[in-house]
Scaffold this motif. Structure first.
Motif, mmCIF file in Angstrom:
data_model
loop_
_atom_site.group_PDB
_atom_site.id
_atom_site.type_symbol
_atom_site.label_atom_id
_atom_site.label_comp_id
_atom_site.label_asym_id
_atom_site.label_seq_id
_atom_site.Cartn_x
_atom_site.Cartn_y
_atom_site.Cartn_z
ATOM 1 N N SER A 1 -1.978 -0.664 12.916
ATOM 2 C CA SER A 1 -0.911 -0.045 13.700
ATOM 3 C C SER A 1 0.402 -0.016 12.922
ATOM 4 O O SER A 1 1.160 0.958 12.984
ATOM 5 C CB SER A 1 -0.733 -0.785 15.027
ATOM 6 N N GLU A 2 0.682 -1.079 12.179
ATOM 7 C CA GLU A 2 1.920 -1.125 11.391
ATOM 8 C C GLU A 2 1.871 -0.121 10.241
ATOM 9 O O GLU A 2 2.872 0.539 9.936
ATOM 10 C CB GLU A 2 2.113 -2.546 10.853
ATOM 11 N N LEU A 3 0.703 0.010 9.609
ATOM 12 C CA LEU A 3 0.565 0.974 8.514
ATOM 13 C C LEU A 3 0.720 2.404 9.022
ATOM 14 O O LEU A 3 1.369 3.246 8.372
ATOM 15 C CB LEU A 3 -0.798 0.792 7.831
ATOM 16 N N LYS A 4 0.158 2.698 10.176
ATOM 17 C CA LYS A 4 0.300 4.032 10.751
ATOM 18 C C LYS A 4 1.752 4.348 11.072
ATOM 19 O O LYS A 4 2.257 5.430 10.757
ATOM 20 C CB LYS A 4 -0.553 4.133 12.017
ATOM 21 N N ARG A 5 2.441 3.383 11.670
ATOM 22 C CA ARG A 5 3.840 3.596 12.046
ATOM 23 C C ARG A 5 4.711 3.865 10.823
ATOM 24 O O ARG A 5 5.493 4.818 10.777
ATOM 25 C CB ARG A 5 4.358 2.377 12.811
ATOM 26 N N LYS A 6 4.552 3.030 9.788
ATOM 27 C CA LYS A 6 5.404 3.176 8.609
ATOM 28 C C LYS A 6 5.040 4.402 7.778
ATOM 29 O O LYS A 6 5.915 5.013 7.150
ATOM 30 C CB LYS A 6 5.320 1.908 7.755
ATOM 31 N N ALA A 7 3.763 4.765 7.755
ATOM 32 C CA ALA A 7 3.367 5.968 7.013
ATOM 33 C C ALA A 7 3.961 7.220 7.652
ATOM 34 O O ALA A 7 4.411 8.137 6.951
ATOM 35 C CB ALA A 7 1.843 6.065 6.953
ATOM 36 N N GLU A 8 3.971 7.270 8.976
ATOM 37 C CA GLU A 8 4.542 8.432 9.666
ATOM 38 C C GLU A 8 6.055 8.491 9.503
ATOM 39 O O GLU A 8 6.633 9.576 9.395
ATOM 40 C CB GLU A 8 4.157 8.396 11.143
ATOM 41 N N ILE A 9 6.717 7.330 9.457
ATOM 42 C CA ILE A 9 8.159 7.316 9.200
ATOM 43 C C ILE A 9 8.457 7.849 7.805
ATOM 44 O O ILE A 9 9.463 8.533 7.581
ATOM 45 C CB ILE A 9 8.721 5.880 9.371
ATOM 46 N N GLN B 1 -0.121 8.932 2.419
ATOM 47 C CA GLN B 1 -1.148 9.713 3.114
ATOM 48 C C GLN B 1 -2.427 8.871 3.142
ATOM 49 O O GLN B 1 -3.172 8.824 2.174
ATOM 50 C CB GLN B 1 -1.371 11.056 2.416
ATOM 51 N N ILE B 2 -2.652 8.197 4.274
ATOM 52 C CA ILE B 2 -3.690 7.177 4.377
ATOM 53 C C ILE B 2 -4.949 7.777 4.995
ATOM 54 O O ILE B 2 -4.880 8.465 6.020
ATOM 55 C CB ILE B 2 -3.201 5.986 5.216
ATOM 56 N N ILE C 1 0.833 -1.204 0.000
ATOM 57 C CA ILE C 1 0.000 0.000 0.000
ATOM 58 C C ILE C 1 0.869 1.257 0.000
ATOM 59 O O ILE C 1 0.582 2.231 -0.709
ATOM 60 C CB ILE C 1 -0.954 -0.031 1.204
ATOM 61 N N LEU C 2 1.963 1.251 0.770
ATOM 62 C CA LEU C 2 2.815 2.437 0.841
ATOM 63 C C LEU C 2 3.546 2.702 -0.463
ATOM 64 O O LEU C 2 4.006 3.830 -0.698
ATOM 65 C CB LEU C 2 3.827 2.288 1.981
ATOM 66 N N ARG C 3 3.667 1.705 -1.335
ATOM 67 C CA ARG C 3 4.262 1.957 -2.646
ATOM 68 C C ARG C 3 3.404 2.888 -3.488
ATOM 69 O O ARG C 3 3.887 3.494 -4.441
ATOM 70 C CB ARG C 3 4.466 0.637 -3.400
#
Length: 504
Positions: free
Chosen positions: A373-381, A344-345, A338-340
């Motif tokens: 929780s993992e998606l939030k953490r990686k999106a903020e990084i 901005q989720i 998804i992050l690829r």
């Protein structure tokens, strides 16, 4: 000594521990556990005093007053009864020093960290985040950490030092993730153990300063991604891509194996603890009389757990661990996919606890809460964000492009819009509308303007999802044995076998 607030990541290394070192580690963990329980008990006593203090009661009654006035009253109650991090650290140090055994096993930093750990656990009760805390038994106390890499538990010259112990880690220098962690500054260390396949394995976690290593394939791009999350899959719509992806695809649930082990455990319990169960009884089921097992008697009882029972219990725990580990690994891949397409989720604020009560087994196998929780953490990084909005104000699954809201049952998976556009998968359409939510409100103007350009890859994402399901069903049919295939061929057109029914 307060820990710095710079970015951090964790590098985990397995340890080579011989029998002598393991015996010493277990003794130190036992000392740490007893000190933690003493600090936890003291923190609970001080919390009760804070709750009964006049200033605390006055602060709770101030609803419309200034926040500063309430905060001052809360702080006064805490200071009066020494309920804070520093006071619990002091208590931990004094308690450990009174016991020569604990003082010999633990350093000053480990003692203070245990005090902080107990305080944070009890402080959550005061804020209403949890209802109670547990005193740790030996099997539940699994980690001890320090405060810095200068004394106590240290990682120096590629080895773990803790007082007189020097433990060698297992290093794979061909792993770029590991090399990145070894070359980064170490803030502090944590030693922990896990049960893998019935054996205790020891690890050290290096809390490094900086950002974690990013694999070339796991990049993040700038862009808005709308999500629609349910218990089995997630629909995403990005600037130029859409799709329906399953949570923890093909996760091995080990359902049959777990049930077999549970029956063995139940037989062992009933054989060695007959006084803890009610008498078996005869019950009428239809036209038959069947013998049913008695239920467990109410109240606390002493349970005898034999060596064989504990061995079966360990095998069951290993299956559960493998299932959880696989689900986490697959969900991390899903997050990277998804992050690829954007960092901005936007998604609806769903109740994971509500799902757990209703879909217990499915939730344990798929873990959508871990995914979020993992998606939030990686999106903020990745310099993005993870925005959630209310389902009541937006109602994306019921909303049409002209603003009309029509209720749908959960079984209705196709969205047929009243404006006359092509039918669309319900989750994909909700994910598209999530992109157009601002300040908890859906912007219908943006949704109407952007939909003609988005519709082609929405349809493409739906088609790919259908093709993947057809391939999975074909593989399921091909996995039948020849005898099962013949039995299905001989059945009437509107009759299917029991196994085929379960697969469908």
């Amino acid at each position: 000594m307060a820990k710095s607030k710079t970015p951090s990541f964790v590098t985990e290394l397995p340890l080579k521990v011989d029998s002598k070192q393991e015996k010493e580690l277990l003794a130190r963990f036992q000392a740490a556990r007893q000190l933690y329980n003493a600090c936890l008990n003291e923190a609970l006593l001080r919390m009760d005093l804070v709750k009964n203090f006049i200033a605390y009661q006055q602060a709770k009654k101030l609803r419309g007053g200034s926040k500063k006035e309430r905060q001052d009253l809360f702080n006064k109650a805490r200071e009066q009864h020494r309920f804070n991090d520093y006071a619990l650290k002091t208590f931990a140090t004094q308690t450990a020093n009174r016991s020569k055994w604990i003082s010999d096993k633990l350093g000053a930093h480990e003692k203070q960290t245990i005090g902080t750990r107990a305080f944070k656990a009890v402080d959550k009760i005061l804020f209403g985040q949890v209802k109670k805390v547990r005193f740790k038994v030996t099997t539940r106390f699994k980690s001890v950490e320090g405060q810095s890499n200068t004394t106590g538990i240290r990682f120096v010259n590629n080895q773990v030092l803790w007082k007189k112990l020097a433990i060698q880690p297992i290093l794979d220098l061909n792993n770029p993730v590991l090399v990145h962690g070894l070359n980064s500054p170490v803030k502090y260390c944590r030693i922990l153990w896990r049960n893998l396949n019935g054996r205790k394995r020891w690890y050290v976690q290096l809390i490094n300063e900086g950002l974690p290593y990013q694999k070339p394939t796991n990049y993040a791009t700038q862009g808005i991604v709308g999500l629609d999350i349910n218990i089995s899959n997630v629909a995403f719509v990005a600037d130029n891509k859409a799709g329906l992806l399953p949570f923890a695809d093909k996760v091995p649930t080990f359902e049959r194996e777990v049930k077999t082990l549970q029956r063995k455990m139940q037989r062992s319990q009933r054989m060695h603890n007959p006084d803890n169960f009610e008498y078996d009884f005869n019950a009428k089921v239809g036209n038959k009389i069947v013998r049913k097992k008695g239920k467990v008697k109410k109240g606390k009882k002493q349970w005898i757990k034999t060596i064989n029972y504990r061995r079966i219990q360990a095998r069951k725990a290993e299956l559960e661990r493998r299932k959880t580990s696989y689900a986490k690994s697959q969900n991390r891949r899903l997050v990277n996919e998804i992050l690829r397409h954007g960092n901005q989720i936007k998604t609806e604020r769903v109740s994971i606890k509500g799902w757990q009560k209703r879909y217990g087994k499915a939730m344990s196998a798929k873990s959508p809460g871990f995914f979020q929780s993992e998606l939030k953490r990686k999106a903020e990084i990745a310099n993005g964000y993870f925005l959630t909005f209310s389902t009541q104000t937006t109602a994306l699954s019921q909303t049409h492009l002209d603003g009309t809201r029509l209720q749908k049952s959960l079984s209705e998976r196709v969205h047929r819009d009243v404006t006359g556009i092509q039918p669309m998968h319900r989750d994909l359409f909700s994910a598209y509308l999530a992109r157009c939510v601002y300040n908890n409100k859906l912007s219908l103007w943006d949704a109407q303007c952007e939909y003609p350009g988005t519709e082609p890859f929405l349809l493409d994402g739906w088609q790919q999802y259908q093709s993947a399901n057809q391939v999975a069903e074909r593989k399921s049919r091909d996995s039948y044995s020849p005898s099962e295939q013949m039995s299905n061929k001989g059945a009437a057109p509107n009759q299917i076998s029991q196994k085929d029914y379960k697969l469908r």
